[in-house]
Motif scaffolding. Sequence first.
Motif, PDB file in Angstrom:
ATOM      1  N   UNK A   6       0.828  -1.262  -0.374  1.00 50.45           N
ATOM      2  CA  UNK A   6      -0.159  -0.023  -0.117  1.00 50.45           C
ATOM      3  C   UNK A   6       1.059   1.132  -0.193  1.00 50.45           C
ATOM      4  N   UNK A   7       1.202   1.289   0.696  1.00 49.66           N
ATOM      5  CA  UNK A   7       2.657   2.099   0.897  1.00 49.66           C
ATOM      6  C   UNK A   7       3.306   2.181  -0.264  1.00 49.66           C
ATOM      7  N   UNK A   8       3.898   1.727  -1.195  1.00 48.67           N
ATOM      8  CA  UNK A   8       4.308   1.754  -2.557  1.00 48.67           C
ATOM      9  C   UNK A   8       3.849   2.119  -3.885  1.00 48.67           C
ATOM     10  N   UNK A   9       2.033   2.050  -3.301  1.00 52.67           N
ATOM     11  CA  UNK A   9       1.092   1.986  -4.404  1.00 52.67           C
ATOM     12  C   UNK A   9       1.059   3.756  -4.099  1.00 52.67           C
ATOM     13  N   UNK A  10       1.417   4.640  -2.974  1.00 55.25           N
ATOM     14  CA  UNK A  10       1.096   5.513  -2.736  1.00 55.25           C
ATOM     15  C   UNK A  10       2.624   6.348  -3.234  1.00 55.25           C
ATOM     16  N   UNK A  11       3.744   5.938  -2.559  1.00 55.23           N
ATOM     17  CA  UNK A  11       4.769   6.570  -3.879  1.00 55.23           C
ATOM     18  C   UNK A  11       4.510   6.638  -4.962  1.00 55.23           C
ATOM     19  N   UNK A  12       4.562   5.610  -5.612  1.00 54.83           N
ATOM     20  CA  UNK A  12       4.184   5.736  -7.260  1.00 54.83           C
ATOM     21  C   UNK A  12       3.194   7.141  -7.377  1.00 54.83           C
ATOM     22  N   UNK A  13       1.957   6.953  -7.038  1.00 55.01           N
ATOM     23  CA  UNK A  13       0.519   7.674  -7.108  1.00 55.01           C
ATOM     24  C   UNK A  13       1.143   9.343  -7.616  1.00 55.01           C
ATOM     25  N   UNK A  14       2.678   9.263  -5.867  1.00 56.04           N
ATOM     26  CA  UNK A  14       2.941  10.502  -5.824  1.00 56.04           C
ATOM     27  C   UNK A  14       3.952  11.246  -6.845  1.00 56.04           C
ATOM     28  N   UNK A  15       4.282  10.089  -7.808  1.00 52.11           N
ATOM     29  CA  UNK A  15       5.627   9.849  -8.573  1.00 52.11           C
ATOM     30  C   UNK A  15       4.949  10.659  -9.604  1.00 52.11           C
ATOM     31  N   UNK A  16       4.014   9.518  -9.535  1.00 51.97           N
ATOM     32  CA  UNK A  16       2.986  10.149 -11.462  1.00 51.97           C
ATOM     33  C   UNK A  16       1.982  10.709 -11.788  1.00 51.97           C
ATOM     34  N   UNK A  17       1.556  11.466 -10.307  1.00 51.88           N
ATOM     35  CA  UNK A  17       1.092  12.734 -10.369  1.00 51.88           C
ATOM     36  C   UNK A  17       0.899  13.968  -9.902  1.00 51.88           C
ATOM     37  N   UNK A  18       2.703  14.078  -9.701  1.00 51.24           N
ATOM     38  CA  UNK A  18       2.619  15.320  -8.998  1.00 51.24           C
ATOM     39  C   UNK A  18       4.096  15.265  -9.057  1.00 51.24           C
ATOM     40  N   UNK A  19       4.591  15.877 -10.464  1.00 53.37           N
ATOM     41  CA  UNK A  19       6.043  15.882 -11.268  1.00 53.37           C
ATOM     42  C   UNK A  19       7.276  16.854 -10.488  1.00 53.37           C
ATOM     43  N   UNK A  20       6.457  17.793  -9.377  1.00 55.18           N
ATOM     44  CA  UNK A  20       7.874  18.046  -8.291  1.00 55.18           C
ATOM     45  C   UNK A  20       8.236  17.692  -8.023  1.00 55.18           C
ATOM     46  N   UNK A  21       7.845  16.410  -7.049  1.00 54.23           N
ATOM     47  CA  UNK A  21       7.426  15.443  -6.132  1.00 54.23           C
ATOM     48  C   UNK A  21       8.155  13.660  -6.810  1.00 54.23           C
ATOM     49  N   UNK A  22       8.401  13.577  -8.277  1.00 54.20           N
ATOM     50  CA  UNK A  22       8.790  12.729  -8.802  1.00 54.20           C
ATOM     51  C   UNK A  22      10.234  12.406  -9.412  1.00 54.20           C
ATOM     52  N   UNK A  23      11.030  13.158  -9.157  1.00 53.25           N
ATOM     53  CA  UNK A  23      12.605  13.323  -8.734  1.00 53.25           C
ATOM     54  C   UNK A  23      12.852  11.777  -8.059  1.00 53.25           C
ATOM     55  N   UNK A  24      12.199  13.432  -6.452  1.00 57.74           N
ATOM     56  CA  UNK A  24      12.462  12.423  -5.099  1.00 57.74           C
ATOM     57  C   UNK A  24      11.872  11.186  -4.719  1.00 57.74           C
ATOM     58  N   UNK A  25       9.906  10.174  -5.638  1.00 62.16           N
ATOM     59  CA  UNK A  25      10.070   9.401  -5.398  1.00 62.16           C
ATOM     60  C   UNK A  25      10.116   7.682  -6.269  1.00 62.16           C
ATOM     61  N   UNK A  26      11.170   8.757  -7.444  1.00 55.17           N
ATOM     62  CA  UNK A  26      12.038   7.763  -8.272  1.00 55.17           C
ATOM     63  C   UNK A  26      13.392   6.919  -7.463  1.00 55.17           C
ATOM     64  N   UNK A  27      13.648   8.578  -6.766  1.00 57.01           N
ATOM     65  CA  UNK A  27      15.055   8.071  -5.668  1.00 57.01           C
ATOM     66  C   UNK A  27      14.841   6.929  -4.549  1.00 57.01           C
ATOM     67  N   UNK A  28      13.162   7.663  -3.908  1.00 55.04           N
ATOM     68  CA  UNK A  28      13.339   7.020  -2.787  1.00 55.04           C
ATOM     69  C   UNK A  28      12.950   5.342  -3.593  1.00 55.04           C
TER      70      UNK A  28
END
Length: 212
Positions: A157-179
């Motif tokens: 569930x946390x991984x899914x949330x991380x993915x959605x942050x990266x997909x839908x919020x470009x300003x946080x995409x780089x950090x989401x991918x890095x995590x």
Amino acid sequence: MAELAELEDPRIREVNAKHGDEHGVNLTKLRGVAKPLRGQVDLARELWASEDAAARLVALLILRPKDLTRDELDTMLRQARVPKVQDWLVNYLVKKSRHAEELRQIWFADPDPVVASAGWALTSEKVVKAPEDLDLPGLLDLIEAQMKDAPERLQWAMNTCLGHIGIHHPGHRERAIEIGERLEVLKDYPTPPGCVSPYVPLWVNEMASRQQ
């Protein structure tokens, strides 16, 4: 219950058991059982009380979000230990209920990881549809600190949330991918051909490329 027993297939039960599910009924046939019973709330309550996983799935198809109070939904979630039952309860009833946000906040920090996973599932929904009052950097901090060692369902569930942050919020995409790259959660998850891997760096990059 007799009708469900007749539909029981040992091969389906064996496959479901690998995913923690405790029923052996084809879901299309199960939906067929539920279809003429929709709206029969008392029957749905009896089926739920049986504690049988297939019967509980039928109950969830019979019920409507407006049929249940916040406390009833909370109790049902805590009783729904079977993954498919929890998934249908959250997606078919809780997400469409007027109590969804209150329950999200209650479940999100619950010490029971199964309950918390439902809170994170609702948070993922909010990340996509109504993120304005969420602290996205704070969510990323929690995921970064807790996801690696979280129990399986909570981790998913946390991984899914991380993915959605990266997909839908470009300003946080780089950090989401890095995590995702650093924690490597679900990196080796078996993904069928034509499907997108749940490993966040692959998932986010693939979905982001489709948005362009």
